[in-house]
Design a protein around this motif. Structure first.
Motif, PDB file in Angstrom:
ATOM      1  N   ASN A  10       0.492  -1.413  -0.311  1.00  0.00           N
ATOM      2  CA  ASN A  10       0.024   0.263  -0.452  1.00  0.00           C
ATOM      3  C   ASN A  10       0.498   1.377  -0.426  1.00  0.00           C
ATOM      4  O   ASN A  10       1.811   2.058   1.234  1.00  0.00           O
ATOM      5  CB  ASN A  10      -0.848  -0.184   1.098  1.00  0.00           C
ATOM      6  N   ARG A  12       0.656   4.508  -0.832  1.00  0.00           N
ATOM      7  CA  ARG A  12      -0.505   6.079   0.187  1.00  0.00           C
ATOM      8  C   ARG A  12      -0.330   5.637   1.455  1.00  0.00           C
ATOM      9  O   ARG A  12       0.340   6.357   1.574  1.00  0.00           O
ATOM     10  CB  ARG A  12      -1.520   5.195  -0.213  1.00  0.00           C
ATOM     11  N   LEU A  16       2.365   8.310   3.853  1.00  0.00           N
ATOM     12  CA  LEU A  16       1.699   8.855   4.727  1.00  0.00           C
ATOM     13  C   LEU A  16       2.152   8.858   5.552  1.00  0.00           C
ATOM     14  O   LEU A  16       2.633   9.165   6.691  1.00  0.00           O
ATOM     15  CB  LEU A  16       0.280   8.328   4.756  1.00  0.00           C
ATOM     16  N   HIS A  50       2.479  10.028  -6.936  1.00  0.00           N
ATOM     17  CA  HIS A  50       0.789   9.294  -6.324  1.00  0.00           C
ATOM     18  C   HIS A  50       0.463  10.887  -5.718  1.00  0.00           C
ATOM     19  O   HIS A  50      -0.674  10.782  -5.690  1.00  0.00           O
ATOM     20  CB  HIS A  50       1.012   9.204  -5.072  1.00  0.00           C
ATOM     21  N   PHE A  51       1.412  12.450  -5.476  1.00  0.00           N
ATOM     22  CA  PHE A  51       0.771  13.429  -4.378  1.00  0.00           C
ATOM     23  C   PHE A  51       0.847  14.524  -4.685  1.00  0.00           C
ATOM     24  O   PHE A  51       0.148  15.907  -4.816  1.00  0.00           O
ATOM     25  CB  PHE A  51       1.165  13.373  -3.128  1.00  0.00           C
ATOM     26  N   LEU A  57       1.062  16.427  -0.477  1.00  0.00           N
ATOM     27  CA  LEU A  57       1.558  14.652  -0.201  1.00  0.00           C
ATOM     28  C   LEU A  57       1.533  15.620   1.300  1.00  0.00           C
ATOM     29  O   LEU A  57       0.783  14.910   2.362  1.00  0.00           O
ATOM     30  CB  LEU A  57       3.278  14.246   0.444  1.00  0.00           C
ATOM     31  N   ALA A  60      -2.492  15.955   2.222  1.00  0.00           N
ATOM     32  CA  ALA A  60      -3.189  14.433   2.325  1.00  0.00           C
ATOM     33  C   ALA A  60      -2.488  13.711   3.386  1.00  0.00           C
ATOM     34  O   ALA A  60      -3.759  13.344   4.118  1.00  0.00           O
ATOM     35  CB  ALA A  60      -2.709  13.048   1.487  1.00  0.00           C
ATOM     36  N   GLU A  64      -5.522  12.593   6.475  1.00  0.00           N
ATOM     37  CA  GLU A  64      -5.241  11.548   7.791  1.00  0.00           C
ATOM     38  C   GLU A  64      -4.705  11.895   8.628  1.00  0.00           C
ATOM     39  O   GLU A  64      -6.030  11.468  10.471  1.00  0.00           O
ATOM     40  CB  GLU A  64      -3.846  11.048   6.984  1.00  0.00           C
TER      41      GLU A  64
END
Length: 190
Positions: A10, A12, A16, A50-51, A57, A60, A64
């Motif tokens: 995973n 992501r 993170l 991805h970001f 980033l 995101a 979270e």
């Protein structure tokens, strides 16, 4: 030396987790996508892919962070009695718990100017966090001003505890610490 592939498990979640570690160690000013990639064990292009960029980033991560913030409050509430006052008190203690356990993330979600405040994900997560607190106050018959008073008190306690300004409370055994914080929070409850 070949670049590391950015595909694994995973991605992501791994990015993170690495981003929070980087934020904690380097702060928002020293935060870099390359360092996050290194921590996650992926190519330097993976976070950007991805970001998008550093702001993407951090945004995101802030979203979270808001979800984890609510989870900390909910975990405390699950240990409280069934009454609205007990639940609200527990929520306030969870607020402080989160700030003390994850100060860099707490500051990111509440004070950083490096996040995209128009991000739908961030707006949704932040709104859910606010509504969690507001619903707790409203369950006690509170109004908008009561929400602001409780929020300001919980947030102020969190900031003071994180900065070490309330050492006389922070250094108490957990039960006594919670009772002392609870006495202060109770004054802001409707």
């Amino acid at each position: 030396m070949a670049d590391k592939p950015y595909h694994h498990g995973n991605l992501r979640a791994a990015l993170l987790t690495a981003a929070e570690a980087e934020l904690t160690e380097a702060g928002v000013e020293g935060f870099s996508l390359r360092s996050v990639a290194r921590r996650a064990g992926v190519s330097h292009a993976a976070p950007k892919h991805h970001f998008g960029d550093t702001a993407g980033l951090l945004t995101a991560l802030a979203a979270e962070g808001f979800r984890a913030f609510v989870a900390a409050q909910t975990a405390r509430e699950a240990q409280a009695g069934d009454g609205a006052a007990e639940k609200l008190m527990a929520s306030g203690l969870g607020y402080v718990d989160f700030a003390c356990a994850r100060p860099a993330l707490f500051r990111l979600i509440f004070t950083s100017r490096r996040i995209d405040e128009s991000s739908d994900e961030l707006v949704d997560a932040g709104s859910a966090a606010y509504m969690h607190l507001a619903n707790g106050v409203m369950a006690m018959g509170g109004r908008e001003g009561d929400i602001a008073a409780f929020w300001a008190t919980a947030h102020g306690l969190a900031e003071l505890m994180m900065s070490g300004r309330l050492a006389q409370i922070a250094d108490l055994p957990e039960g006594e610490r919670d009772a002392a914080l609870g006495t202060i929070l109770r004054r802001a409850m409707p």
